[in-house]
Design a protein around this motif. Structure first.
Motif, PDB file in Angstrom:
ATOM      1  N   SER A 565       7.694  15.575   3.553  1.00 30.80           N
ATOM      2  CA  SER A 565       6.753  15.255   2.475  1.00 30.80           C
ATOM      3  C   SER A 565       5.616  14.407   3.005  1.00 30.80           C
ATOM      4  O   SER A 565       5.735  13.756   4.030  1.00 30.80           O
ATOM      5  N   GLU A 566       4.500  14.409   2.276  1.00 30.19           N
ATOM      6  CA  GLU A 566       3.347  13.614   2.681  1.00 30.19           C
ATOM      7  C   GLU A 566       3.578  12.135   2.377  1.00 30.19           C
ATOM      8  O   GLU A 566       4.448  11.773   1.588  1.00 30.19           O
ATOM      9  N   ARG A 567       2.780  11.321   2.998  1.00 30.36           N
ATOM     10  CA  ARG A 567       2.864   9.878   2.775  1.00 30.36           C
ATOM     11  C   ARG A 567       2.490   9.557   1.330  1.00 30.36           C
ATOM     12  O   ARG A 567       1.502  10.049   0.800  1.00 30.36           O
ATOM     13  N   ARG A 568       3.286   8.713   0.695  1.00 26.07           N
ATOM     14  CA  ARG A 568       2.989   8.320  -0.684  1.00 26.07           C
ATOM     15  C   ARG A 568       2.988   6.793  -0.800  1.00 26.07           C
ATOM     16  O   ARG A 568       3.769   6.106  -0.158  1.00 26.07           O
ATOM     17  N   PHE A 569       2.085   6.300  -1.650  1.00 23.00           N
ATOM     18  CA  PHE A 569       1.962   4.860  -1.846  1.00 23.00           C
ATOM     19  C   PHE A 569       3.181   4.314  -2.582  1.00 23.00           C
ATOM     20  O   PHE A 569       3.692   4.940  -3.513  1.00 23.00           O
ATOM     21  N   SER A 570       3.605   3.123  -2.167  1.00 23.72           N
ATOM     22  CA  SER A 570       4.752   2.494  -2.830  1.00 23.72           C
ATOM     23  C   SER A 570       4.370   1.177  -3.496  1.00 23.72           C
ATOM     24  O   SER A 570       4.519   1.021  -4.700  1.00 23.72           O
ATOM     25  N   LYS A 571       3.859   0.210  -2.707  1.00 23.52           N
ATOM     26  CA  LYS A 571       3.593  -1.112  -3.278  1.00 23.52           C
ATOM     27  C   LYS A 571       2.416  -1.780  -2.567  1.00 23.52           C
ATOM     28  O   LYS A 571       2.108  -1.487  -1.403  1.00 23.52           O
ATOM     29  N   SER A 572       1.781  -2.710  -3.284  1.00 21.41           N
ATOM     30  CA  SER A 572       0.825  -3.641  -2.698  1.00 21.41           C
ATOM     31  C   SER A 572       1.521  -4.984  -2.527  1.00 21.41           C
ATOM     32  O   SER A 572       2.186  -5.468  -3.450  1.00 21.41           O
TER      33      SER A 572
END
Length: 592
Positions: A565-572
């Motif tokens: 899967s592609e990279r996905r944002f999780s948290k800041s």
């Protein structure tokens, strides 16, 4: 690393350089009184200053560094002792040298220009940053922008450069006049140092100890003289007194001082016992000893009051003052890092053609950068032949990869300011390529050269993450290499990214724990941040990137990716002082 110098034909420098100045001078200490009569601290020192001023994006950009060393012409030291308000002139001792140093100064430069015809002298003030605590080492500094109307100035007759705030009282040239002076290739006719701040704590401590020893010696002298007289005049009754004095002589300084003070104090307030049957002559001599002892006590009390000679207070003052100066220097470094101009993220447009010549083994080629070319950070340039790859514009330089044969990889950089071609030999068994700071290096990539700010980072993760290091290089410093170890013993280094002056690395130990490590490229200071708060399990698919930094806070974006899967944002994540102070599911772009 080796350097290769070639002949380059450059038609234009990317910045309008107004001044490149290297000068030397001496800050003399002829007297501990300034011309204005103000007590001053410090010592005579020689200095060497490097200053360059360019018109950067329409504003004056200043770069400066300074080296210093104690002057061989004078060993006079001016200091105000602990607890005193009066300056003292002392000789520097061997014990002091190496532990006293200037940590802050302003370089006052005298200027001449054909665009300035007034009779008053024209000046410019240069901040060389945080001075090194060691002789002959460059100060720590970063490039800084100045306002045109705060660049050149005259000093009114009533203003003394000895005043810490004298720059608030000078007459600055207007923006229009300053630009005229700047455009006429002004020259520096001389320099001097003002607003110097020193760490003289070692000298003050030694001065204090000398005063304490001087007081002790005066007590010893009085005790010896009185003891010898008493033993001569009243020998049968002197054993106890002589034993007490001898015992006091053999104790450490502070205890000996206390014991001698007690003995002599009793002598000074009591009469000779009548049981000794003293004669009138003996009574007169005893009175003389009492007067001498009382005078010694007065002198000692005055020195204790003037110099605060209490041992515990001396030690506390010494430690607190050193700590305060260290904190000021560190705070100043952080301010310089936070406020530095990120030249790599600025766009400069060429107004003339530039032809840049490249080399790779016996192969030679050139790249023509045409008028209108935007020198964007890390911008790719079409490679001239198969021998040259990853040709990129970077920090007034053109960088490229050169593979002379299957086992020889070279990173080469043409510096457009100095007309030099530098090369750095890379690991022969690893395939490298030049990447932007938005990319990372992980255990799959093994190695990359990442461009950040003004530097190039040769990032390596080897032995399946058990070894990791970064070679920091700067084309503006002859590609001088500094290796920074990133790995943690017994822990896997999964990935490394970087931005501006920070290296961010992610480490984990199985599924039990994971952490981030922030390494400051300039200071090599390291902060380790536990990810337990995020409940993040150690895994190679976790990715972390620095998004923003300001005022000691760092904004990091956390991503998750996998092989399918592609990279996905999780948290800041917002980090301060090795601690996570805020976590958000929103994709925050800038620190508040």
């Amino acid at each position: 690393m080796k350097y290769l110098i070639t002949t380059l034909s450059l038609l234009l420098s990317l910045q309008s350089i107004a001044l490149n100045y290297i000068g030397e001078g001496t800050k003399p200490t002829l007297t501990c009184k300034s011309l204005s009569g103000i007590d001053t601290e410090g010592f005579s020192m020689d200095y060497k200053i490097n200053v360059s001023i360019t018109n950067f994006m329409g504003s004056p950009l200043l770069k400066s560094n300074m080296k210093w060393r104690e002057s061989a012409l004078s060993n006079i030291l001016c200091l105000i002792p602990y607890g005193s308000k009066k300056v003292h002139e002392v000789r520097m001792t061997r014990e002091m040298r190496g532990d006293i140093y200037p940590y802050q100064a302003t370089v006052l430069m005298r200027i001449t220009s054909t665009a300035y015809n007034e009779s008053r002298t024209l000046y410019m003030a240069i901040d060389p940053g945080v001075l090194s605590t060691l002789e002959d080492e460059q100060s720590f500094n970063t490039p800084g922008i100045k306002s045109w109307d705060k660049l050149f100035f005259n000093i009114p007759q009533y203003v003394s450069t000895q005043d810490q705030d004298f720059l608030d009282k000078v007459d600055y040239l207007s923006e229009i006049d300053a630009k005229k002076v700047f455009s006429e290739n002004f020259k520096v006719t001389g320099t001097s140092l003002v607003n110097i701040k020193y760490n003289l704590n070692k000298a003050k401590l030694e001065f204090t100890n000398i005063q304490r020893e001087k007081n002790w010696k005066n007590l010893v002298s009085d005790a010896k003289d009185f003891g010898n007289w008493f033993a001569k005049e009243f020998k049968p009754h002197s054993r106890t007194l002589i034993t007490q004095i001898t015992n006091a002589f053999n104790k450490p300084l502070d205890e000996s001082t206390r014991m001698l003070t007690d003995i002599l104090h009793k002598v000074s307030i009591h009469e000779l016992p009548q049981s000794l049957n003293p004669t009138d002559s003996q009574k007169r001599e005893f009175k003389e000893f009492q007067e001498k002892i009382k005078k010694t006590f007065v002198d000692i009390e005055e020195s204790i009051y003037n110099y605060n000679l209490f041992p515990q207070e001396i030690a506390e003052t010494y430690e607190n003052s050193n700590q305060q100066i260290a904190e000021l220097m560190n705070q100043r470094r952080q301010e310089l890092l936070s406020n530095q101009i990120d030249m790599s993220d600025s766009i400069i447009t060429l107004d003339k053609d530039i032809r840049v010549y490249l080399e790779c083994g016996s192969e030679k080629a050139s790249v023509l950068l045409k008028k209108g070319f935007e020198f964007r950070p890390r911008r790719k340039i079409e490679r001239p032949s198969i021998w040259f790859s990853d040709v990129r514009a970077f920090n007034n330089s053109v960088a490229y990869m050169c593979q002379e044969h299957s086992k020889s990889h070279l990173l080469k950089v043409v510096d457009l300011d100095s007309n030099l071609l530098f090369e750095h030999k890379l690991n022969d068994d690893v395939k490298y390529y030049i990447a932007s700071y938005k990319e990372d290096v992980d255990v799959k990539d093994v190695a990359k050269v990442i461009m950040i700010d003004k530097k190039m980072l040769n990032i390596n993760i080897l032995d399946k993450g058990h070894e990791a290091y970064v070679d920091v290089m700067d084309a503006k410093n002859n590609m001088k290499l500094e290796r920074i170890s990133i790995g943690i013993p017994g822990v896997i280094t999964s990935m490394i990214s970087a931005r501006k002056n920070q290296i961010l690395s992610y480490h984990y130990n199985g599924n039990t724990s994971s952490m981030l490590k922030l390494t400051n490229i300039e200071t090599t200071e390291v902060a380790t941040i536990s990810l337990n708060k995020l409940n993040v399990k150690g895994r190679k698919y976790n990715k972390f990137y620095i998004k923003d930094s300001r005022d000691g806070q760092i904004l990091v974006h956390f991503y998750i990716e996998s092989d399918i899967s592609e990279r996905r944002f999780s948290k800041s994540i917002i980090i301060k002082n090795s601690n996570i102070i805020e976590v958000s599911s929103e994709e925050i772009e800038k620190l508040p």
